[in-house]
Enzyme design. Structure first.
Site, PDB file in Angstrom:
ATOM      1  N   TYR A   1      -2.796  -0.567  10.288  1.00 11.91           N
ATOM      2  CA  TYR A   1      -2.854  -1.024   8.899  1.00 11.91           C
ATOM      3  C   TYR A   1      -1.568  -0.664   8.153  1.00 11.91           C
ATOM      4  O   TYR A   1      -0.965  -1.515   7.479  1.00 11.91           O
ATOM      5  CB  TYR A   1      -4.061  -0.395   8.202  1.00 11.91           C
ATOM      6  CG  TYR A   1      -4.134  -0.634   6.706  1.00 11.91           C
ATOM      7  CD1 TYR A   1      -4.688  -1.789   6.188  1.00 11.91           C
ATOM      8  CD2 TYR A   1      -3.652   0.324   5.804  1.00 11.91           C
ATOM      9  CE1 TYR A   1      -4.765  -2.005   4.820  1.00 11.91           C
ATOM     10  CE2 TYR A   1      -3.737   0.116   4.439  1.00 11.91           C
ATOM     11  CZ  TYR A   1      -4.288  -1.044   3.945  1.00 11.91           C
ATOM     12  OH  TYR A   1      -4.354  -1.249   2.595  1.00 11.91           O
TER      13      TYR A   1
ATOM     14  N   SER B   1       0.846  -1.201   0.000  1.00 10.41           N
ATOM     15  CA  SER B   1       0.000   0.000   0.000  1.00 10.41           C
ATOM     16  C   SER B   1       0.872   1.239   0.000  1.00 10.41           C
ATOM     17  O   SER B   1       2.006   1.228   0.509  1.00 10.41           O
ATOM     18  CB  SER B   1      -0.898   0.013   1.238  1.00 10.41           C
ATOM     19  OG  SER B   1      -1.542   1.263   1.399  1.00 10.41           O
TER      20      SER B   1
END
Length: 299
Positions: free
Chosen positions: A204, A191
């Site tokens: 996350y 990500s």
């Protein structure tokens, strides 16, 4: 037959993709794609496969929707058969299977919670029983739970995020590795948050940083086996995870902070995974490819 979408056309441009989305919220992650408005675009009809993955077998975690679905369809176009592992989204998984089969690929659906190592072992066993081999492993499962302060991240949330986002990378790789031949490929979904951070996604983002380090370290370990290990780091992409993790107001402005002023669509990532899975990237390992709407990242 899976549905068609108004943004599919031979004249597709980024201006045709939605610049903003209607406020909406789902209450369970990873979310259901079929009830999103508008539906994510997972297939580019102008992309014509050329057999780059002919007769390959790919396991795709989180392959029922979003990026995983787009990758499954792209792989099918290139001649691969796919195994999709998903949590609970039966209707999405069936729709993805129909899309894969419409392009001539075979598709095995496996419902299971990848936080448990036994599911990875069973997935490999079922894949070998159905197809006799494994060539590609796409590690794409994830959850995210925004919190505006680290003190709001409960132990339960922390464990869930790590057990979902990074533990299955180890479980699936350990289970599949004895059956991966030279030339095989492992591809993770990282990500942009691993590089830029996100003040509301501390847990996350840190798991995605772990994915990057996993990719780089495993690539060194498996180089002698001629198994390539790479990752893709998406920016904001319109997937069920967005509407199941953010507020209605945040959904309405999702992706507007990118240089391209829009969120990406899942189909815009599929060619990157195809490249990393195919012989086109035979001299590429330990790398992270960025598909993020023009955001600058430090690698």
């Amino acid at each position: 037959m899976y549905p068609s979408y108004p943004y599919y056309s031979s004249q597709f441009t980024c201006e045709q993709s939605p610049l903003s989305f209607p406020p909406q919220k789902q209450n369970r992650q990873p979310g259901i794609e079929s009830i999103m408005v508008p539906r994510p675009i997972f297939d580019n009809p102008n992309y014509v496969g050329s057999g780059k993955l002919q007769d390959k077998v790919a396991i795709i975690t989180g392959g029922d929707s979003g990026i995983g679905r787009a990758v499954a369809v792209g792989f099918a176009k290139e001649g691969a058969n796919v195994v999709i592992v998903y949590l609970y989204e039966d209707s999405d998984a069936e729709e993805t299977k129909q899309a894969v089969e419409s392009y001539g690929g075979r598709c095995l659906l496996i419902r299971g919670d990848l936080r448990h190592e036994a599911v990875s072992i069973q997935t490999v066993q079922h894949t070998l029983a159905a197809f006799g081999k494994i060539d590609i492993l796409v590690l794409n499962q994830a959850v995210q739970f925004p919190q505006n302060c680290i003190t709001n991240i409960s132990t339960e949330q922390l464990l869930n995020t790590y057990q979902t986002n990074i533990f299955p990378h180890f479980f699936m790789t350990k289970a599949a590795l004895p059956f991966l031949a030279p030339g095989s490929a492992i591809i993770s979904t990282a990500s942009i948050t691993a590089y830029q951070g996100n003040k509301e996604l501390v847990d996350y983002s840190s798991t995605k940083g772990a994915v990057v380090s996993f990719t780089r370290s495993l690539s060194l370990q498996l180089a002698d086996k001629c198994i390539r290990v790479n990752a893709v780091a998406p920016g904001p992409i319109w997937t069920p995870l967005i509407v199941s993790s953010y507020s209605e107001q945040e959904v309405a402005t999702f992706g507007l902070n990118t240089p391209m002023k829009r969120a990406g669509q899942p189909f815009e990532l599929a060619p990157t995974y195809i490249y990393l899975a195919s012989d086109d990237s035979k001299y590429v390992s330990g790398q992270v490819l960025h598909v993020n709407g023009g955001s600058i990242t430090e690698t």
